[in-house]
Design a protein around this motif. Structure first.
Motif, mmCIF file in Angstrom:
data_model
loop_
_atom_site.group_PDB
_atom_site.id
_atom_site.type_symbol
_atom_site.label_atom_id
_atom_site.label_comp_id
_atom_site.label_asym_id
_atom_site.label_seq_id
_atom_site.Cartn_x
_atom_site.Cartn_y
_atom_site.Cartn_z
ATOM 1 N N THR A 170 0.842 -1.308 -0.188
ATOM 2 C CA THR A 170 -0.086 -0.029 -0.057
ATOM 3 C C THR A 170 0.824 1.195 0.160
ATOM 4 O OG1 THR A 170 -0.019 0.105 2.428
ATOM 5 C CG2 THR A 170 -1.715 -1.066 1.320
ATOM 6 N N SER A 194 0.543 6.059 0.276
ATOM 7 C CA SER A 194 -0.598 6.973 0.500
ATOM 8 C C SER A 194 0.396 8.351 0.208
ATOM 9 C CB SER A 194 -1.140 7.109 1.815
ATOM 10 O OG SER A 194 -1.818 5.950 2.111
ATOM 11 N N THR A 201 -4.732 6.717 -1.468
ATOM 12 C CA THR A 201 -4.494 5.422 -1.000
ATOM 13 C C THR A 201 -4.274 4.457 -2.101
ATOM 14 O OG1 THR A 201 -5.378 5.943 1.256
ATOM 15 C CG2 THR A 201 -4.825 3.544 0.687
ATOM 16 N N ARG A 234 -3.263 0.646 -3.395
ATOM 17 C CA ARG A 234 -3.281 -0.798 -3.116
ATOM 18 C C ARG A 234 -2.805 -1.717 -4.288
ATOM 19 N NH1 ARG A 234 -6.505 -5.428 -2.889
ATOM 20 N NH2 ARG A 234 -8.220 -4.262 -3.869
ATOM 21 N N HIS A 289 -12.385 7.007 -7.334
ATOM 22 C CA HIS A 289 -12.041 5.575 -6.886
ATOM 23 C C HIS A 289 -12.003 4.705 -8.132
ATOM 24 C CE1 HIS A 289 -13.437 1.980 -4.458
ATOM 25 N NE2 HIS A 289 -12.163 1.825 -5.015
ATOM 26 N N GLU A 332 -5.729 6.517 5.125
ATOM 27 C CA GLU A 332 -6.358 5.190 4.886
ATOM 28 C C GLU A 332 -7.726 5.152 4.209
ATOM 29 O OE1 GLU A 332 -4.299 2.637 5.400
ATOM 30 O OE2 GLU A 332 -3.055 3.530 6.644
ATOM 31 N N LEU A 333 -7.850 5.355 2.938
ATOM 32 C CA LEU A 333 -9.129 5.486 2.282
ATOM 33 C C LEU A 333 -9.719 4.253 1.559
ATOM 34 C CD1 LEU A 333 -8.330 8.759 0.376
ATOM 35 C CD2 LEU A 333 -9.353 8.630 2.586
ATOM 36 N N ILE A 334 -8.841 3.117 1.607
ATOM 37 C CA ILE A 334 -9.346 1.939 1.209
ATOM 38 C C ILE A 334 -9.852 0.775 2.243
ATOM 39 C CG2 ILE A 334 -8.741 -0.209 -0.112
ATOM 40 C CD1 ILE A 334 -6.953 1.776 -1.811
ATOM 41 N N GLU A 335 -10.870 0.557 2.243
ATOM 42 C CA GLU A 335 -11.214 -0.432 3.317
ATOM 43 C C GLU A 335 -10.851 -1.975 3.181
ATOM 44 O OE1 GLU A 335 -15.619 -0.454 3.576
ATOM 45 O OE2 GLU A 335 -15.786 1.514 4.226
ATOM 46 N N GLU A 336 -10.221 -2.474 4.251
ATOM 47 C CA GLU A 336 -9.843 -3.899 4.084
ATOM 48 C C GLU A 336 -10.779 -4.724 4.017
ATOM 49 O OE1 GLU A 336 -7.094 -4.522 7.200
ATOM 50 O OE2 GLU A 336 -5.505 -2.723 6.885
#
Length: 234
Positions: free
Chosen positions: A56, A58, A72, A74, A102, A230-234
């Motif tokens: 990741t 950022s 962010t 990934r 996105h 931290e803009l991407i949900e896991e």
């Protein structure tokens, strides 16, 4: 009996090897930091990798009156698979307006999902905008890895003229400057409590000495630390 004993010894040996500290150390992720100033843009970077594979990253970028954004990124198997960006951009009529992008990519780097919201309205992303995430993420990695080879990282925190209190809870008793600074900056650093962010390196860890190579931000001490987006949900 000998065969059983040999099997047990071999199993114990393999177990010991698989759990050795050196093996565990190699699989831990590592986070590098950096930043830069280019024209009106000031950038902060964070990058996490494991075994030389990108995981990741950022960024947080301010552009003066033109706005700001944070992103962010990934990766999977060193291929960029997702990017999310939020910020504000300058509009000719309405001033600063919010926006969000996105994008998800497949293994070939083709966008398979995209969403672009600007000032509450939905727009398509142009090919150059889709490619922009690929280019900027590659640049971020190159920049941060280059700084890391020089021992340079991003530091943020409060400076009271004698001691630097970093955002990660560290305290440094001496701050050296490897950059020619304007007189008003030197005067401020000497006399007022300030919040500063800069690129630098630990010159003497035992004596808590930091050496600044590039000043990114100098403002009053009411400014708060910039957290990694931290803009991407896991």
């Amino acid at each position: 009996m000998k065969r059983i004993l040999s099997t047990l010894l071999l199993s114990a040996f393999l177990f010991g090897c698989s759990s050795s500290p050196s093996d565990e150390q190699r699989i831990k992720s590592v986070t590098l930091t950096g930043g830069q100033i280019q024209g009106d843009a000031t950038s902060y970077y964070w990058y996490t990798r494991r075994l030389q594979q990108s995981l990741t990253a950022s960024d947080y970028v301010t552009m003066g009156d033109y706005g700001w954004y944070k992103t962010t990124y990934r990766w999977e198997k060193n291929v960029l698979v997702e990017a999310v960006r939020e910020g504000e951009m300058l509009d000719n009529t309405d001033g600063l307006i919010p926006y969000m992008m996105h994008v998800r990519y497949n293994g070939n780097g083709e966008a398979v999902y995209q969403r672009y919201r600007k000032d509450g309205r939905i727009f398509p992303l142009m090919p150059n905008q889709l490619a922009q995430f690929q280019d900027q993420s590659k640049y971020l990695i190159t920049k941060v890895e280059g700084l890391d080879k020089e021992g340079v990282a991003l530091y943020q925190g409060e400076w009271d003229g004698e001691t630097f209190y970093s955002c990660d809870g560290q305290q440094y008793d001496q701050l050296e400057f490897n950059q020619i600074l304007p007189n008003f900056v030197v005067a401020r650093l000497s006399g007022l409590d300030s919040f500063i962010s800069f690129l630098g390196e630990e010159k003497n860890r035992d004596k808590k000495v930091l050496k600044m190579s590039e000043l990114l931000l100098l403002t009053d001490d009411s400014y708060t630390c910039v957290d990694r987006p931290e803009l991407i949900e896991e």
